[in-house]
Design a protein around this motif. Structure first.
Motif, PDB file in Angstrom:
ATOM      1  N   GLY A   1       0.811  -1.213   0.000  1.00 22.17           N
ATOM      2  CA  GLY A   1       0.000   0.000   0.000  1.00 22.17           C
ATOM      3  C   GLY A   1       0.841   1.258   0.000  1.00 22.17           C
ATOM      4  O   GLY A   1       0.521   2.232  -0.683  1.00 22.17           O
ATOM      5  N   ALA A   2       1.953   1.237   0.763  1.00 18.10           N
ATOM      6  CA  ALA A   2       2.830   2.403   0.809  1.00 18.10           C
ATOM      7  C   ALA A   2       3.459   2.666  -0.556  1.00 18.10           C
ATOM      8  O   ALA A   2       3.572   3.817  -0.993  1.00 18.10           O
ATOM      9  CB  ALA A   2       3.907   2.207   1.868  1.00 18.10           C
ATOM     10  N   ARG A   3       3.858   1.603  -1.236  1.00 21.38           N
ATOM     11  CA  ARG A   3       4.430   1.763  -2.576  1.00 21.38           C
ATOM     12  C   ARG A   3       3.389   2.307  -3.552  1.00 21.38           C
ATOM     13  O   ARG A   3       3.657   3.234  -4.312  1.00 21.38           O
ATOM     14  CB  ARG A   3       4.958   0.424  -3.086  1.00 21.38           C
ATOM     15  CG  ARG A   3       6.312   0.021  -2.552  1.00 21.38           C
ATOM     16  CD  ARG A   3       6.725  -1.344  -3.089  1.00 21.38           C
ATOM     17  NE  ARG A   3       8.056  -1.694  -2.646  1.00 21.38           N
ATOM     18  CZ  ARG A   3       8.612  -2.885  -2.819  1.00 21.38           C
ATOM     19  NH1 ARG A   3       7.934  -3.856  -3.432  1.00 21.38           N
ATOM     20  NH2 ARG A   3       9.833  -3.128  -2.385  1.00 21.38           N
ATOM     21  N   PHE A   4       2.210   1.699  -3.518  1.00 24.81           N
ATOM     22  CA  PHE A   4       1.166   2.073  -4.468  1.00 24.81           C
ATOM     23  C   PHE A   4       0.740   3.524  -4.281  1.00 24.81           C
ATOM     24  O   PHE A   4       0.807   4.333  -5.208  1.00 24.81           O
ATOM     25  CB  PHE A   4      -0.024   1.131  -4.308  1.00 24.81           C
ATOM     26  CG  PHE A   4      -1.143   1.370  -5.283  1.00 24.81           C
ATOM     27  CD1 PHE A   4      -1.150   0.740  -6.509  1.00 24.81           C
ATOM     28  CD2 PHE A   4      -2.200   2.213  -4.967  1.00 24.81           C
ATOM     29  CE1 PHE A   4      -2.174   0.945  -7.416  1.00 24.81           C
ATOM     30  CE2 PHE A   4      -3.237   2.429  -5.856  1.00 24.81           C
ATOM     31  CZ  PHE A   4      -3.220   1.794  -7.086  1.00 24.81           C
ATOM     32  N   TRP A   5       0.285   3.865  -3.067  1.00 22.99           N
ATOM     33  CA  TRP A   5      -0.222   5.217  -2.828  1.00 22.99           C
ATOM     34  C   TRP A   5       0.895   6.249  -2.813  1.00 22.99           C
ATOM     35  O   TRP A   5       0.687   7.394  -3.225  1.00 22.99           O
ATOM     36  CB  TRP A   5      -1.014   5.262  -1.530  1.00 22.99           C
ATOM     37  CG  TRP A   5      -2.328   4.548  -1.628  1.00 22.99           C
ATOM     38  CD1 TRP A   5      -2.721   3.434  -0.954  1.00 22.99           C
ATOM     39  CD2 TRP A   5      -3.435   4.901  -2.469  1.00 22.99           C
ATOM     40  NE1 TRP A   5      -3.983   3.062  -1.313  1.00 22.99           N
ATOM     41  CE2 TRP A   5      -4.462   3.943  -2.241  1.00 22.99           C
ATOM     42  CE3 TRP A   5      -3.655   5.926  -3.389  1.00 22.99           C
ATOM     43  CZ2 TRP A   5      -5.685   4.000  -2.900  1.00 22.99           C
ATOM     44  CZ3 TRP A   5      -4.890   5.976  -4.051  1.00 22.99           C
ATOM     45  CH2 TRP A   5      -5.879   5.010  -3.797  1.00 22.99           C
ATOM     46  N   GLY A   6       2.099   5.847  -2.349  1.00 24.73           N
ATOM     47  CA  GLY A   6       3.216   6.780  -2.379  1.00 24.73           C
ATOM     48  C   GLY A   6       3.602   7.163  -3.799  1.00 24.73           C
ATOM     49  O   GLY A   6       3.927   8.323  -4.084  1.00 24.73           O
ATOM     50  N   PHE A   7       3.542   6.189  -4.695  1.00 30.28           N
ATOM     51  CA  PHE A   7       3.841   6.454  -6.096  1.00 30.28           C
ATOM     52  C   PHE A   7       2.863   7.461  -6.691  1.00 30.28           C
ATOM     53  O   PHE A   7       3.255   8.431  -7.350  1.00 30.28           O
ATOM     54  CB  PHE A   7       3.803   5.142  -6.889  1.00 30.28           C
ATOM     55  CG  PHE A   7       3.840   5.316  -8.376  1.00 30.28           C
ATOM     56  CD1 PHE A   7       5.011   5.644  -9.025  1.00 30.28           C
ATOM     57  CD2 PHE A   7       2.686   5.147  -9.137  1.00 30.28           C
ATOM     58  CE1 PHE A   7       5.051   5.802 -10.411  1.00 30.28           C
ATOM     59  CE2 PHE A   7       2.706   5.307 -10.508  1.00 30.28           C
ATOM     60  CZ  PHE A   7       3.901   5.634 -11.147  1.00 30.28           C
TER      61      PHE A   7
END
Length: 247
Positions: free
Chosen positions: A115-121
């Protein structure tokens, strides 16, 4: 991730006779979507699961308030969760909670890598969430989390074949209804399973609805650990979405 058409979403109602009776105000897109999710939850609650499943979490039930907040805020006609999306609300506990997997809601101090990778991107790409949701909406194919008695996470692929097909068959039908409700033109499955199920579920809507795939950002995926952000950006560019999502 679903990409709607560039025109305002919603149903087009045409008169069925020469005289039109006054009609009640149509439900909003968000209300319709939430109704579909409640219908999906009711159907999933009828399923029975055996070993290796020990406990099932359904965050759409125990975290209904923040989820409803998310849908109501971002599933609208077009014209991180806590910090970037600004979603809040009380998160309850599931009926049966595993001691190794307590539900802490938005107060959870741990960051989930996928989730951090997805939303951070998308935060870096879009700047403001309104830029992202102007053209896109994110929805989970299956809302359930399966745990073994020891507390290990189980993916749908690890379920017994008959139970897996019953589960995903219900989710496929719900996805088809949701795509039609939102007027989606392009569905991007995040991960191979999501892409395959979307192709199967939406086969009757093709070619009006296009289905593509995006590498899953999970740390269990070796390819994702080599630079998921660069791969995702290249893929979105191939699909013609990058320009729609840039700041």
């Amino acid at each position: 991730m679903a990409v709607p058409q560039a025109f305002p979403l919603g149903s087009l109602h045409e008169p069925t006779g020469a005289l039109m009776e006054p009609q009640p105000c149509p439900r909003s897109l968000a209300e319709g979507f939430l109704e579909e999710e409640l219908r999906l939850n009711a159907e999933l609650s009828q399923l029975q699961f055996s070993e290796p499943v020990g406990i099932i979490y359904n965050p759409v039930e125990y975290a209904w308030e923040p989820h409803r907040n998310y849908v109501t805020r971002y599933c609208q006609d077009p014209n991180m969760v806590r910090d970037w999306l600004g979603i809040g609300g009380p998160v309850l506990t599931p009926p049966q909670e595993h001691p190794k997997r307590p539900v802490l809601g938005l107060e959870c101090p741990q960051s989930e890598v996928s989730g951090a990778r997805f939303w951070g991107f998308f935060q870096n790409l879009c700047g403001q969430p309104e830029v992202f949701f102007r053209h896109c909406f994110v929805h989970n194919l299956c809302p359930l989390l399966f745990l073994t008695p020891s507390g290990r996470n189980l993916t749908p692929a690890e379920l017994p074949a008959k139970q897996r097909e019953q589960l995903l068959g219900i989710c496929d039908a719900a996805l088809c209804r949701q795509v039609q409700l939102l007027g989606v033109r392009l569905v991007v499955g995040v991960g191979r399973l999501a892409e395959q199920r979307a192709r199967r579920a939406l086969s009757g809507l093709m070619p009006e609805v296009q289905v593509e795939g995006l590498l899953h950002p999970s740390p269990r995926n070796p390819q994702a650990n080599k630079g998921w952000e660069a791969v995702a950006k290249e893929r979105l560019n191939e699909l013609g979405l990058l320009s729609l999502l840039s700041k």
